[in-house]
Motif scaffolding. Structure first.
Motif, PDB file in Angstrom:
ATOM      1  N   THR A 237       0.752  -1.253   0.052  1.00  0.00           N
ATOM      2  CA  THR A 237      -0.063  -0.150   0.023  1.00  0.00           C
ATOM      3  C   THR A 237       1.003   1.162   0.098  1.00  0.00           C
ATOM      4  O   THR A 237       1.585   1.500   0.892  1.00  0.00           O
ATOM      5  N   PRO A 238       1.047   1.824  -1.325  1.00  0.00           N
ATOM      6  CA  PRO A 238       2.288   2.747  -1.226  1.00  0.00           C
ATOM      7  C   PRO A 238       1.781   4.223  -0.409  1.00  0.00           C
ATOM      8  O   PRO A 238       2.527   4.868   0.077  1.00  0.00           O
ATOM      9  N   TRP A 239       0.629   4.741  -0.429  1.00  0.00           N
ATOM     10  CA  TRP A 239      -0.197   5.853   0.535  1.00  0.00           C
ATOM     11  C   TRP A 239      -1.111   5.130   1.127  1.00  0.00           C
ATOM     12  O   TRP A 239      -1.846   4.184   0.912  1.00  0.00           O
ATOM     13  N   PRO A 240      -1.253   5.788   2.330  1.00  0.00           N
ATOM     14  CA  PRO A 240      -2.409   5.343   3.438  1.00  0.00           C
ATOM     15  C   PRO A 240      -3.605   5.605   2.780  1.00  0.00           C
ATOM     16  O   PRO A 240      -3.845   6.241   1.862  1.00  0.00           O
ATOM     17  N   ARG A 241      -4.452   4.320   3.250  1.00  0.00           N
ATOM     18  CA  ARG A 241      -5.757   4.401   2.792  1.00  0.00           C
ATOM     19  C   ARG A 241      -6.717   3.875   3.908  1.00  0.00           C
ATOM     20  O   ARG A 241      -6.129   3.524   4.860  1.00  0.00           O
ATOM     21  N   MET A 242      -7.909   4.100   3.887  1.00  0.00           N
ATOM     22  CA  MET A 242      -9.041   4.034   4.631  1.00  0.00           C
ATOM     23  C   MET A 242     -10.262   3.426   4.108  1.00  0.00           C
ATOM     24  O   MET A 242     -10.595   3.807   2.848  1.00  0.00           O
ATOM     25  N   GLU A 243     -10.926   2.606   4.841  1.00  0.00           N
ATOM     26  CA  GLU A 243     -12.279   2.083   4.431  1.00  0.00           C
ATOM     27  C   GLU A 243     -13.364   2.370   5.500  1.00  0.00           C
ATOM     28  O   GLU A 243     -12.837   1.874   6.784  1.00  0.00           O
ATOM     29  N   THR A 244     -14.347   2.597   5.368  1.00  0.00           N
ATOM     30  CA  THR A 244     -15.710   2.408   6.532  1.00  0.00           C
ATOM     31  C   THR A 244     -16.737   1.682   5.731  1.00  0.00           C
ATOM     32  O   THR A 244     -16.412   0.930   4.596  1.00  0.00           O
ATOM     33  N   ASP A 245     -17.821   1.519   6.290  1.00  0.00           N
ATOM     34  CA  ASP A 245     -18.741   0.675   5.899  1.00  0.00           C
ATOM     35  C   ASP A 245     -19.365   1.173   4.390  1.00  0.00           C
ATOM     36  O   ASP A 245     -19.646   0.207   3.723  1.00  0.00           O
ATOM     37  N   THR A 246     -19.333   2.441   4.137  1.00  0.00           N
ATOM     38  CA  THR A 246     -19.742   2.948   3.124  1.00  0.00           C
ATOM     39  C   THR A 246     -18.901   3.543   2.289  1.00  0.00           C
ATOM     40  O   THR A 246     -19.077   3.644   0.897  1.00  0.00           O
ATOM     41  N   SER A 247     -17.700   3.698   2.419  1.00  0.00           N
ATOM     42  CA  SER A 247     -16.558   4.663   1.320  1.00  0.00           C
ATOM     43  C   SER A 247     -15.141   3.700   1.554  1.00  0.00           C
ATOM     44  O   SER A 247     -14.824   3.057   2.442  1.00  0.00           O
ATOM     45  N   ILE A 248     -14.603   4.187   0.329  1.00  0.00           N
ATOM     46  CA  ILE A 248     -13.057   3.849   0.340  1.00  0.00           C
ATOM     47  C   ILE A 248     -12.439   5.172   0.163  1.00  0.00           C
ATOM     48  O   ILE A 248     -13.092   6.057  -0.677  1.00  0.00           O
ATOM     49  N   MET A 249     -11.392   5.444   0.841  1.00  0.00           N
ATOM     50  CA  MET A 249     -10.707   6.690   0.693  1.00  0.00           C
ATOM     51  C   MET A 249      -9.177   6.348   0.651  1.00  0.00           C
ATOM     52  O   MET A 249      -8.610   5.437   1.142  1.00  0.00           O
ATOM     53  N   SER A 250      -8.511   7.191  -0.127  1.00  0.00           N
ATOM     54  CA  SER A 250      -7.050   7.426  -0.346  1.00  0.00           C
ATOM     55  C   SER A 250      -6.431   8.653   0.106  1.00  0.00           C
ATOM     56  O   SER A 250      -7.429   9.665   0.201  1.00  0.00           O
ATOM     57  N   VAL A 251      -5.461   8.464   0.854  1.00  0.00           N
ATOM     58  CA  VAL A 251      -4.760   9.731   1.477  1.00  0.00           C
ATOM     59  C   VAL A 251      -3.677  10.293   0.836  1.00  0.00           C
ATOM     60  O   VAL A 251      -2.859   9.569   0.380  1.00  0.00           O
ATOM     61  N   GLY A 252      -3.418  11.594   0.475  1.00  0.00           N
ATOM     62  CA  GLY A 252      -2.156  12.051  -0.079  1.00  0.00           C
ATOM     63  C   GLY A 252      -1.752  13.289   0.848  1.00  0.00           C
ATOM     64  O   GLY A 252      -2.644  13.871   1.344  1.00  0.00           O
ATOM     65  N   CYS A 253      -0.144  13.390   0.985  1.00  0.00           N
ATOM     66  CA  CYS A 253       0.386  14.274   2.076  1.00  0.00           C
ATOM     67  C   CYS A 253       1.496  14.823   1.309  1.00  0.00           C
ATOM     68  O   CYS A 253       2.267  14.130   0.530  1.00  0.00           O
ATOM     69  N   LEU A 268      -6.857   6.672  -5.567  1.00  0.00           N
ATOM     70  CA  LEU A 268      -8.209   6.306  -5.402  1.00  0.00           C
ATOM     71  C   LEU A 268      -8.601   5.778  -7.115  1.00  0.00           C
ATOM     72  O   LEU A 268      -9.126   4.624  -7.068  1.00  0.00           O
ATOM     73  N   VAL A 269      -8.182   6.410  -7.978  1.00  0.00           N
ATOM     74  CA  VAL A 269      -8.648   6.080  -9.171  1.00  0.00           C
ATOM     75  C   VAL A 269      -7.975   4.748  -9.707  1.00  0.00           C
ATOM     76  O   VAL A 269      -8.776   4.000 -10.266  1.00  0.00           O
ATOM     77  N   GLY A 270      -6.534   4.598  -9.271  1.00  0.00           N
ATOM     78  CA  GLY A 270      -6.170   2.997  -9.543  1.00  0.00           C
ATOM     79  C   GLY A 270      -6.695   2.208  -8.497  1.00  0.00           C
ATOM     80  O   GLY A 270      -7.061   0.798  -9.061  1.00  0.00           O
ATOM     81  N   TRP A 271      -7.330   2.290  -7.427  1.00  0.00           N
ATOM     82  CA  TRP A 271      -7.769   1.516  -6.306  1.00  0.00           C
ATOM     83  C   TRP A 271      -9.137   0.864  -6.753  1.00  0.00           C
ATOM     84  O   TRP A 271      -9.532  -0.030  -7.106  1.00  0.00           O
ATOM     85  N   ALA A 272     -10.008   1.947  -7.318  1.00  0.00           N
ATOM     86  CA  ALA A 272     -11.226   1.883  -7.865  1.00  0.00           C
ATOM     87  C   ALA A 272     -11.262   0.945  -9.129  1.00  0.00           C
ATOM     88  O   ALA A 272     -12.137   0.145  -9.349  1.00  0.00           O
ATOM     89  N   SER A 273     -10.129   1.363 -10.071  1.00  0.00           N
ATOM     90  CA  SER A 273      -9.985   0.538 -11.202  1.00  0.00           C
ATOM     91  C   SER A 273      -9.951  -0.959 -11.090  1.00  0.00           C
ATOM     92  O   SER A 273     -10.247  -1.869 -11.674  1.00  0.00           O
TER      93      SER A 273
END
Length: 336
Positions: A237-253, A268-273
């Motif tokens: 996992t190259p950058w932090p990611r998060m998941e909840t019951d409803t969403s997936i989220m990618s983090v950029g710093c 997120l585009v790569g993950w969703a793909s």
């Protein structure tokens, strides 16, 4: 605590101020439950209007974290899944402040201007857990307003790679001071492992925080935070990611803010793909129309932006990371 559980409450001299270059405080196995006391970003030293942080805190001893925890079997190239089961304020009060040369609307070392720093001032918030409120009290008038209690962990991360030690105030690929209100109970955080044992640490609880953390300081609290950790072998996992019951989220710093935005949306585009089988440009188009971009902070050495999309809007996605969020969510429900 049900399953195998570790309870850890650091003494004042056991708090950490870096990710990396620290000996572990405990060993944790994949699947273990970890209950951790975290101190607030001021180390509990700011307790009233007269406790100006620049006077009662010693630089650079700010933003302490509890840990690090050595996670058995975690190796570089693996991913650590950390489910936040609960975050309970440890006291009936929290504090915020303006801090010299820190925050989004003041001169900083990197945005250098000739104005004097903003006046240093402390706000004390009453926390009513039963009512679920955090009470703002103005300092220049008698105005008060109750805000919803929405506890979060501001700082969670692992040791960075390349023998680095990074201040706990810095967010990056290792996690760190992400300052996102999305880091609340019920969320699963995914962090790439950089060193043997991962070396997980956390702290900097907020009773609540607006997106962006404009003044640089949330409603800072000590917490008792309960986590469940799982090692996902051979998954990076190259950058932090998060998941909840409803969403997936990618983090950029990053700085500037648009680079943090780009990093998060690129991920997120790569993950969703990957999860949907959509062509990259189709995933880009879908995220462009359905995505959200909650801002974490615009005050730390790096800024944090999230890219989020509702799972229901993705065409029949595979479960992220083989469904670990759902598994850990169920385990957490059995604890509470």
């Amino acid at each position: 605590m049900g399953m195998d559980g570790i309870v850890y409450s650091p003494g004042p001299d056991e708090l950490a101020y870096t990710f990396g270059a620290r000996m572990p405080v405990a060993h944790v196995r994949s699947g273990d439950v970890l209950q951790v006391f975290t101190e607030d970003c001021f180390g509990g030293l700011v307790r009233g209007p007269g406790d100006l942080p620049s006077q009662v805190c010693r630089m650079p001893y700010l933003n302490p974290v509890s840990g690090p925890f050595f996670i058995e079997d975690a190796e570089p190239g693996d991913t650590l899944a950390i489910h936040i089961a609960s975050i309970v304020p440890a006291r009936t009060w929290g504090v915020s402040s303006t801090f010299p040369h820190f925050g989004a609307l003041t001169s900083t070392t990197h945005t250098a201007t000739l104005q004097p720093p903003l006046q240093e001032r402390v706000w004390v918030y009453g926390i009513d857990q039963r009512a679920g409120t955090v009470r703002f009290r103005a300092t220049g008038s008698d105005h008060t307003v109750d805000l919803p209690l929405d506890p979060m962990i501001g700082t969670i991360g692992v040791a960075p790679g390349g023998f680095q030690a990074l201040s706990t105030i810095i967010p990056g690929t290792h996690g760190g001071n992400l300052d996102s209100p999305e880091l609340r109970a019920g969320a699963t955080v995914y962090l790439g492992v950089n060193v043997h044992g991962a070396m997980l640490a956390l702290g900097d609880g907020h009773a609540r925080q607006g997106e962006g953390e404009a003044c640089g300081v949330g409603v800072e609290i000590a917490t008792t935070t309960t986590l469940i950790v799982e090692v996902l072998k051979g998954t990076s996992t190259p950058w932090p990611r998060m998941e909840t019951d409803t969403s997936i989220m990618s983090v950029g710093c990053a700085r500037p803010l648009e680079d943090a935005y780009r990093i998060a949306h690129h991920d997120l585009v790569g993950w969703a793909s990957t999860l949907t089988g959509l062509d990259t440009l189709d995933a880009y188009q879908l995220v462009s129309q359905a995505g959200r971009a909650p801002i974490g902070n615009v005050c730390d050495p790096n800024y944090t932006v999230l890219s989020a999309v509702d799972k229901t809007l993705l065409p029949t996605p595979r479960a992220a990371y083989d469904g670990v969020h759902g598994r850990l969510r169920q385990l957490a429900a059995g604890l509470l």
